[in-house]
Design a protein around this motif. Structure first.
Motif, PDB file in Angstrom:
ATOM      1  N   MET A   1       5.263  -3.171  -1.840  1.00 53.83           N
ATOM      2  CA  MET A   1       5.379  -3.818  -0.524  1.00 53.83           C
ATOM      3  C   MET A   1       4.554  -3.042   0.500  1.00 53.83           C
ATOM      4  N   LYS A   2       4.076  -3.752   1.490  1.00 56.77           N
ATOM      5  CA  LYS A   2       3.320  -3.127   2.572  1.00 56.77           C
ATOM      6  C   LYS A   2       3.639  -3.860   3.861  1.00 56.77           C
ATOM      7  N   THR A   3       3.741  -3.122   4.961  1.00 60.43           N
ATOM      8  CA  THR A   3       4.061  -3.715   6.253  1.00 60.43           C
ATOM      9  C   THR A   3       2.781  -3.994   7.027  1.00 60.43           C
ATOM     10  N   CYS A   4       2.666  -5.204   7.498  1.00 62.26           N
ATOM     11  CA  CYS A   4       1.498  -5.604   8.309  1.00 62.26           C
ATOM     12  C   CYS A   4       1.763  -5.212   9.758  1.00 62.26           C
ATOM     13  N   PRO A   5       0.875  -4.450  10.383  1.00 62.13           N
ATOM     14  CA  PRO A   5       1.099  -4.033  11.773  1.00 62.13           C
ATOM     15  C   PRO A   5       0.974  -5.169  12.776  1.00 62.13           C
ATOM     16  N   GLN A   6       0.393  -6.300  12.354  1.00 59.08           N
ATOM     17  CA  GLN A   6       0.227  -7.427  13.269  1.00 59.08           C
ATOM     18  C   GLN A   6       1.533  -8.212  13.408  1.00 59.08           C
ATOM     19  N   CYS A   7       2.092  -8.635  12.258  1.00 58.77           N
ATOM     20  CA  CYS A   7       3.315  -9.436  12.300  1.00 58.77           C
ATOM     21  C   CYS A   7       4.569  -8.592  12.100  1.00 58.77           C
ATOM     22  N   GLY A   8       4.414  -7.310  11.645  1.00 56.86           N
ATOM     23  CA  GLY A   8       5.548  -6.416  11.445  1.00 56.86           C
ATOM     24  C   GLY A   8       6.381  -6.733  10.225  1.00 56.86           C
ATOM     25  N   GLU A   9       5.891  -7.609   9.331  1.00 60.75           N
ATOM     26  CA  GLU A   9       6.659  -7.980   8.153  1.00 60.75           C
ATOM     27  C   GLU A   9       6.219  -7.161   6.939  1.00 60.75           C
ATOM     28  N   ALA A  10       7.215  -6.802   6.125  1.00 55.08           N
ATOM     29  CA  ALA A  10       6.930  -6.132   4.859  1.00 55.08           C
ATOM     30  C   ALA A  10       6.650  -7.213   3.813  1.00 55.08           C
ATOM     31  N   LYS A  11       5.459  -7.183   3.241  1.00 55.20           N
ATOM     32  CA  LYS A  11       5.039  -8.243   2.322  1.00 55.20           C
ATOM     33  C   LYS A  11       4.546  -7.659   1.009  1.00 55.20           C
ATOM     34  N   PRO A  12       4.555  -8.470  -0.067  1.00 51.94           N
ATOM     35  CA  PRO A  12       4.006  -8.013  -1.353  1.00 51.94           C
ATOM     36  C   PRO A  12       2.520  -7.703  -1.214  1.00 51.94           C
ATOM     37  N   VAL A  13       2.019  -6.836  -2.054  1.00 51.64           N
ATOM     38  CA  VAL A  13       0.609  -6.441  -1.972  1.00 51.64           C
ATOM     39  C   VAL A  13      -0.317  -7.641  -2.233  1.00 51.64           C
ATOM     40  N   THR A  14       0.202  -8.681  -2.913  1.00 53.99           N
ATOM     41  CA  THR A  14      -0.619  -9.869  -3.169  1.00 53.99           C
ATOM     42  C   THR A  14      -0.906 -10.647  -1.893  1.00 53.99           C
ATOM     43  N   ASP A  15      -0.159 -10.342  -0.807  1.00 55.03           N
ATOM     44  CA  ASP A  15      -0.385 -11.003   0.480  1.00 55.03           C
ATOM     45  C   ASP A  15      -1.426 -10.268   1.319  1.00 55.03           C
ATOM     46  N   PHE A  16      -2.072  -9.254   0.734  1.00 51.19           N
ATOM     47  CA  PHE A  16      -3.093  -8.479   1.424  1.00 51.19           C
ATOM     48  C   PHE A  16      -4.419  -8.589   0.670  1.00 51.19           C
ATOM     49  N   GLY A  17      -5.493  -8.579   1.423  1.00 54.56           N
ATOM     50  CA  GLY A  17      -6.808  -8.554   0.803  1.00 54.56           C
ATOM     51  C   GLY A  17      -7.155  -7.154   0.331  1.00 54.56           C
ATOM     52  N   ARG A  18      -8.367  -7.020  -0.200  1.00 49.79           N
ATOM     53  CA  ARG A  18      -8.819  -5.732  -0.722  1.00 49.79           C
ATOM     54  C   ARG A  18      -9.707  -5.019   0.291  1.00 49.79           C
ATOM     55  N   ASN A  19      -9.517  -3.708   0.396  1.00 46.25           N
ATOM     56  CA  ASN A  19     -10.371  -2.879   1.248  1.00 46.25           C
ATOM     57  C   ASN A  19     -10.445  -1.491   0.629  1.00 46.25           C
ATOM     58  N   ARG A  20     -11.524  -1.193  -0.045  1.00 39.54           N
ATOM     59  CA  ARG A  20     -11.655   0.083  -0.756  1.00 39.54           C
ATOM     60  C   ARG A  20     -11.766   1.275   0.187  1.00 39.54           C
ATOM     61  N   ALA A  21     -12.066   0.993   1.447  1.00 46.19           N
ATOM     62  CA  ALA A  21     -12.190   2.097   2.401  1.00 46.19           C
ATOM     63  C   ALA A  21     -10.838   2.707   2.756  1.00 46.19           C
ATOM     64  N   LEU A  22      -9.758   1.974   2.542  1.00 42.60           N
ATOM     65  CA  LEU A  22      -8.427   2.477   2.852  1.00 42.60           C
ATOM     66  C   LEU A  22      -7.807   3.126   1.616  1.00 42.60           C
ATOM     67  N   ARG A  23      -6.883   4.023   1.849  1.00 45.08           N
ATOM     68  CA  ARG A  23      -6.310   4.812   0.761  1.00 45.08           C
ATOM     69  C   ARG A  23      -5.612   3.954  -0.285  1.00 45.08           C
ATOM     70  N   ASP A  24      -4.875   2.940   0.170  1.00 43.88           N
ATOM     71  CA  ASP A  24      -4.141   2.105  -0.794  1.00 43.88           C
ATOM     72  C   ASP A  24      -4.990   0.974  -1.368  1.00 43.88           C
ATOM     73  N   GLY A  25      -6.242   0.872  -0.908  1.00 49.49           N
ATOM     74  CA  GLY A  25      -7.130  -0.164  -1.437  1.00 49.49           C
ATOM     75  C   GLY A  25      -6.837  -1.553  -0.923  1.00 49.49           C
ATOM     76  N   LEU A  26      -5.934  -1.663   0.054  1.00 51.28           N
ATOM     77  CA  LEU A  26      -5.555  -2.960   0.601  1.00 51.28           C
ATOM     78  C   LEU A  26      -6.026  -3.079   2.042  1.00 51.28           C
ATOM     79  N   SER A  27      -6.216  -4.302   2.492  1.00 52.94           N
ATOM     80  CA  SER A  27      -6.638  -4.512   3.869  1.00 52.94           C
ATOM     81  C   SER A  27      -5.524  -4.086   4.833  1.00 52.94           C
ATOM     82  N   PHE A  28      -5.926  -3.809   6.075  1.00 51.49           N
ATOM     83  CA  PHE A  28      -4.998  -3.313   7.073  1.00 51.49           C
ATOM     84  C   PHE A  28      -3.964  -4.370   7.438  1.00 51.49           C
ATOM     85  N   TYR A  29      -4.429  -5.613   7.611  1.00 50.89           N
ATOM     86  CA  TYR A  29      -3.546  -6.727   7.986  1.00 50.89           C
ATOM     87  C   TYR A  29      -3.320  -7.640   6.787  1.00 50.89           C
TER      88      TYR A  29
END
Length: 211
Positions: A1-29
């Protein structure tokens, strides 16, 4: 699970895009917030340029706006494209098909939609040979490269099978007529004109009762 800082909801990682620049490899939002941010940036950018901004916020989930027919169209009825990040083309399938056909007619026959509509009006929207309504095929003389008329599918196919040869078509018509007259004569259902039979038989002498 990861929390989106925009909507404040904790969501499954499948609800996030990919971003290799970040530590977890997931997009910020999350994906939905990211889409909304991108749309807002696009609208603001267009306004700064003094360009029209259409409000498509009413388009329901699972639909896309088609700029050609000005309708919200379900994803499954939208054209696909491997060249866009969304995976969708710029038009729905019916609009893309119509645009592709317009380009084909212009390239192949030198006709635009107005030219085809003029042909259709001139023929009262009937096949130039059999009179069936709504002919959909442009008949084209391939040897001399010019458009003749609009035909239904059957008549267009028949001309092709007879290789556009008038002598073959006349021979086929005579063949059908001859055998119909012979059959009628053999049954005694009618009294076919002997002159017609002689013509169809190539000027032969008197016709025997059996044909």
């Amino acid at each position: 699970m990861k929390t989106c800082p925009q909507c404040g909801e904790a969501k499954p990682v499948t609800d996030f895009g990919r971003n290799r620049a970040l530590r977890d490899g997931l997009s910020f939002y999350c994906l939905s917030c990211n889409r909304e941010r991108n749309r807002r940036w696009y609208r603001d950018s267009r306004r700064r340029q003094g360009r029209e901004v259409r409000d498509h916020s009413w388009v329901p989930e699972g639909f896309r706006w088609c700029p050609s027919c000005h309708q919200a169209v379900a994803h499954e009825d939208f054209a696909r494209s491997a060249r866009t990040s969304s995976g969708f083309g710029s038009q729905c399938k019916p609009c893309k098909y119509a645009a592709d056909m317009d380009r084909y007619y212009a390239r192949r026959y030198g006709l635009d939609r107005a030219g085809i509509d003029e042909l259709r009006a001139r023929q009262s929207d009937l096949c130039a040979i059999c009179g069936d309504p709504r002919p959909a095929h442009i008949d084209h003389d391939h040897e001399r490269d010019f458009v003749r008329a609009l035909l239904c599918e059957r008549c267009n196919l028949a001309l092709g099978l007879f290789r556009d040869d008038p002598s073959l078509m006349r021979a086929a018509a005579d063949y059908v007529e001859l055998h119909r007259l012979r059959h009628a004569r053999s049954l005694g259902d009618s009294d076919p004109d002997d002159a017609v039979l002689r013509r169809l038989l190539g000027g032969a002498g008197p016709v025997a009762p059996g044909g």
